[in-house]
Design an enzyme around this catalytic site. Structure first.
Site, PDB file in Angstrom:
ATOM      1  N   LYS A  11      18.477  -7.577 -23.144  1.00 38.33           N
ATOM      2  CA  LYS A  11      18.133  -6.242 -23.640  1.00 38.33           C
ATOM      3  C   LYS A  11      17.770  -6.266 -25.138  1.00 38.33           C
ATOM      4  O   LYS A  11      17.995  -7.264 -25.826  1.00 38.33           O
ATOM      5  CB  LYS A  11      19.304  -5.294 -23.362  1.00 38.33           C
ATOM      6  CG  LYS A  11      19.589  -5.103 -21.859  1.00 38.33           C
ATOM      7  CD  LYS A  11      20.656  -4.042 -21.637  1.00 38.33           C
ATOM      8  CE  LYS A  11      20.932  -3.831 -20.160  1.00 38.33           C
ATOM      9  NZ  LYS A  11      21.913  -2.734 -19.923  1.00 38.33           N
ATOM     10  N   TYR A  51      15.163   2.630 -14.530  1.00 38.29           N
ATOM     11  CA  TYR A  51      16.517   3.187 -14.420  1.00 38.29           C
ATOM     12  C   TYR A  51      16.542   4.541 -13.712  1.00 38.29           C
ATOM     13  O   TYR A  51      17.489   5.315 -13.890  1.00 38.29           O
ATOM     14  CB  TYR A  51      17.151   3.297 -15.808  1.00 38.29           C
ATOM     15  CG  TYR A  51      17.645   1.962 -16.360  1.00 38.29           C
ATOM     16  CD1 TYR A  51      18.783   1.349 -15.817  1.00 38.29           C
ATOM     17  CD2 TYR A  51      17.004   1.317 -17.399  1.00 38.29           C
ATOM     18  CE1 TYR A  51      19.248   0.140 -16.306  1.00 38.29           C
ATOM     19  CE2 TYR A  51      17.461   0.099 -17.901  1.00 38.29           C
ATOM     20  CZ  TYR A  51      18.586  -0.481 -17.344  1.00 38.29           C
ATOM     21  OH  TYR A  51      19.055  -1.681 -17.828  1.00 38.29           O
ATOM     22  N   PHE A  59      23.925   9.678 -19.745  1.00 39.10           N
ATOM     23  CA  PHE A  59      23.462   8.648 -20.680  1.00 39.10           C
ATOM     24  C   PHE A  59      22.005   8.252 -20.466  1.00 39.10           C
ATOM     25  O   PHE A  59      21.474   7.410 -21.201  1.00 39.10           O
ATOM     26  CB  PHE A  59      24.360   7.404 -20.591  1.00 39.10           C
ATOM     27  CG  PHE A  59      24.437   6.768 -19.219  1.00 39.10           C
ATOM     28  CD1 PHE A  59      23.438   5.912 -18.762  1.00 39.10           C
ATOM     29  CD2 PHE A  59      25.515   7.013 -18.389  1.00 39.10           C
ATOM     30  CE1 PHE A  59      23.514   5.315 -17.510  1.00 39.10           C
ATOM     31  CE2 PHE A  59      25.604   6.423 -17.126  1.00 39.10           C
ATOM     32  CZ  PHE A  59      24.595   5.575 -16.691  1.00 39.10           C
ATOM     33  N   ARG A  87      26.793 -11.192 -11.819  1.00 41.30           N
ATOM     34  CA  ARG A  87      27.637 -10.082 -12.294  1.00 41.30           C
ATOM     35  C   ARG A  87      28.949 -10.625 -12.862  1.00 41.30           C
ATOM     36  O   ARG A  87      29.467 -10.116 -13.860  1.00 41.30           O
ATOM     37  CB  ARG A  87      27.915  -9.072 -11.168  1.00 41.30           C
ATOM     38  CG  ARG A  87      26.682  -8.378 -10.584  1.00 41.30           C
ATOM     39  CD  ARG A  87      26.058  -7.328 -11.471  1.00 41.30           C
ATOM     40  NE  ARG A  87      26.952  -6.281 -11.881  1.00 41.30           N
ATOM     41  CZ  ARG A  87      26.525  -5.100 -12.375  1.00 41.30           C
ATOM     42  NH1 ARG A  87      25.203  -4.847 -12.487  1.00 41.30           N
ATOM     43  NH2 ARG A  87      27.373  -4.202 -12.771  1.00 41.30           N
ATOM     44  N   ARG A 104      28.639 -10.374 -21.772  1.00 41.52           N
ATOM     45  CA  ARG A 104      28.798  -9.085 -22.462  1.00 41.52           C
ATOM     46  C   ARG A 104      29.973  -9.119 -23.443  1.00 41.52           C
ATOM     47  O   ARG A 104      29.893  -8.552 -24.539  1.00 41.52           O
ATOM     48  CB  ARG A 104      28.936  -7.956 -21.445  1.00 41.52           C
ATOM     49  CG  ARG A 104      27.572  -7.553 -20.858  1.00 41.52           C
ATOM     50  CD  ARG A 104      27.701  -6.646 -19.664  1.00 41.52           C
ATOM     51  NE  ARG A 104      26.442  -6.015 -19.304  1.00 41.52           N
ATOM     52  CZ  ARG A 104      26.241  -5.364 -18.155  1.00 41.52           C
ATOM     53  NH1 ARG A 104      27.223  -5.273 -17.257  1.00 41.52           N
ATOM     54  NH2 ARG A 104      25.075  -4.820 -17.904  1.00 41.52           N
ATOM     55  N   ASN A 114      24.395  -3.431 -24.224  1.00 47.09           N
ATOM     56  CA  ASN A 114      25.333  -4.407 -23.672  1.00 47.09           C
ATOM     57  C   ASN A 114      24.678  -5.730 -23.289  1.00 47.09           C
ATOM     58  O   ASN A 114      25.102  -6.395 -22.345  1.00 47.09           O
ATOM     59  CB  ASN A 114      26.138  -3.789 -22.518  1.00 47.09           C
ATOM     60  CG  ASN A 114      25.261  -3.314 -21.386  1.00 47.09           C
ATOM     61  OD1 ASN A 114      24.035  -3.475 -21.429  1.00 47.09           O
ATOM     62  ND2 ASN A 114      25.862  -2.736 -20.361  1.00 47.09           N
ATOM     63  N   HIS A 117      21.080  -7.098 -18.473  1.00 43.71           N
ATOM     64  CA  HIS A 117      21.074  -6.402 -17.179  1.00 43.71           C
ATOM     65  C   HIS A 117      21.303  -7.433 -16.081  1.00 43.71           C
ATOM     66  O   HIS A 117      20.860  -8.573 -16.196  1.00 43.71           O
ATOM     67  CB  HIS A 117      19.717  -5.727 -16.942  1.00 43.71           C
ATOM     68  CG  HIS A 117      19.548  -5.226 -15.540  1.00 43.71           C
ATOM     69  ND1 HIS A 117      20.078  -4.030 -15.115  1.00 43.71           N
ATOM     70  CD2 HIS A 117      18.950  -5.782 -14.452  1.00 43.71           C
ATOM     71  CE1 HIS A 117      19.798  -3.864 -13.826  1.00 43.71           C
ATOM     72  NE2 HIS A 117      19.111  -4.911 -13.400  1.00 43.71           N
ATOM     73  N   GLU A 128      13.651  -5.066  -8.437  1.00 42.67           N
ATOM     74  CA  GLU A 128      13.571  -5.221  -9.896  1.00 42.67           C
ATOM     75  C   GLU A 128      12.696  -6.416 -10.278  1.00 42.67           C
ATOM     76  O   GLU A 128      11.919  -6.349 -11.236  1.00 42.67           O
ATOM     77  CB  GLU A 128      14.982  -5.349 -10.470  1.00 42.67           C
ATOM     78  CG  GLU A 128      15.763  -4.041 -10.341  1.00 42.67           C
ATOM     79  CD  GLU A 128      17.250  -4.172 -10.644  1.00 42.67           C
ATOM     80  OE1 GLU A 128      17.954  -3.154 -10.546  1.00 42.67           O
ATOM     81  OE2 GLU A 128      17.713  -5.287 -10.990  1.00 42.67           O
TER      82      GLU A 128
HETATM   83  N1  UDP Z   1      25.123   2.814 -19.678  1.00 43.96           N
HETATM   84  C1  UDP Z   1      25.429   3.621 -20.766  1.00 43.96           C
HETATM   85  N2  UDP Z   1      26.566   4.413 -20.718  1.00 43.96           N
HETATM   86  C2  UDP Z   1      27.389   4.422 -19.629  1.00 43.96           C
HETATM   87  C3  UDP Z   1      27.073   3.612 -18.536  1.00 43.96           C
HETATM   88  C4  UDP Z   1      25.945   2.814 -18.581  1.00 43.96           C
HETATM   89  O1  UDP Z   1      24.704   3.647 -21.767  1.00 43.96           O
HETATM   90  O2  UDP Z   1      28.399   5.157 -19.643  1.00 43.96           O
HETATM   91  C5  UDP Z   1      23.917   1.956 -19.724  1.00 43.96           C
HETATM   92  C6  UDP Z   1      24.235   0.489 -19.950  1.00 43.96           C
HETATM   93  O3  UDP Z   1      23.199  -0.089 -20.740  1.00 43.96           O
HETATM   94  C7  UDP Z   1      24.221  -0.036 -18.530  1.00 43.96           C
HETATM   95  C8  UDP Z   1      23.075   0.763 -17.922  1.00 43.96           C
HETATM   96  O4  UDP Z   1      23.229   2.061 -18.483  1.00 43.96           O
HETATM   97  O5  UDP Z   1      24.013  -1.447 -18.494  1.00 43.96           O
HETATM   98  C9  UDP Z   1      23.067   0.870 -16.423  1.00 43.96           C
HETATM   99  O6  UDP Z   1      24.334   1.354 -15.996  1.00 43.96           O
HETATM  100  P1  UDP Z   1      25.095   0.680 -14.768  1.00 43.96           P
HETATM  101  O7  UDP Z   1      26.213   1.582 -14.399  1.00 43.96           O
HETATM  102  O8  UDP Z   1      24.103   0.327 -13.696  1.00 43.96           O
HETATM  103  O9  UDP Z   1      25.722  -0.643 -15.411  1.00 43.96           O
HETATM  104  P2  UDP Z   1      25.374  -2.188 -15.173  1.00 43.96           P
HETATM  105  O10 UDP Z   1      24.954  -2.346 -13.735  1.00 43.96           O
HETATM  106  O11 UDP Z   1      24.263  -2.539 -16.135  1.00 43.96           O
HETATM  107  O12 UDP Z   1      26.639  -2.909 -15.495  1.00 43.96           O
HETATM  108 MG    MG Z   2      23.523  -1.348 -12.669  1.00 42.01          MG
END
Ligand code: UDP
Ligand code: MG
Length: 139
Positions: A11, A51, A59, A87, A104, A114, A117, A128
């Site tokens: 990112k 997204y 958010f 993951r 992370r 973070n 992705h 994706e």
């Molecule tokens: N995100 C954020 N605030 C939150 C949760 C998620 O800004 O409270 C952002 C963060 O960059 C995250 C992305 O939105 O990686 C997608 O969210 P997701 O829940 O899919 O998390 P991930 O799969 O990336 O762990």
């Molecule tokens: Mg996600």
């Protein structure tokens, strides 16, 4: 039966802070092979589309702004059980909750910025990957 492909983005915070090399090294050391990779930048429209599943979340607007704020590295990765294994490698969304040693925990700036992705399912890994790469760009 779990698949052997996942999709990742390094990112804007990770690119801005010169963490591309260190993160790719972690990914390779964990046994992933790169099948496609590009340095690129999302427009706000493209970030919003990528997204879209989060469009109703509070958010979302900030996330779209952040993800289009600078260059990223997009990649398709291969390993057995790729989605779950990746993951595990990146850790929890919120870096304060990410296990020690995860990407992370090591590199993320905040729950939004973070560092990386990782796809959450085999189906989304395909969707994706296809968002960024044509069949001719996968090796
Ligand atoms: N995100 C954020 N605030 C939150 C949760 C998620 O800004 O409270 C952002 C963060 O960059 C995250 C992305 O939105 O990686 C997608 O969210 P997701 O829940 O899919 O998390 P991930 O799969 O990336 O762990
Ligand atoms: Mg996600």
């Amino acid at each position: 039966m779990s698949g052997n492909i996942t999709f990742t983005m390094l990112k804007p915070d990770a690119v801005e802070n010169n963490h591309i090399g260190a993160i790719l090294q972690k990914i390779n050391e964990a046994g992933f092979r790169v099948r496609a990779m590009k340095y690129t930048r999302l427009t706000p429209e493209a970030a919003g589309q990528f997204y879209a599943v989060h469009a109703a979340r509070p958010f979302y607007a900030d996330l779209v702004k952040y993800m289009s704020s600078g260059p990223i590295v997009a990649a398709i990765l291969e390993k057995d059980n790729a989605v779950t294994s990746f993951r595990d490698l990146i850790g929890a969304t919120d870096p304060t909750k990410a296990a020690p040693g995860t990407i992370r925990a090591l590199f993320a700036k905040s729950i939004e910025a973070n560092a990386v992705h990782g796809s959450d399912s085999d189906e989304n890994a395909q969707i994706e990957g296809s968002f960024f790469f044509s069949a001719l760009e996968r090796f």
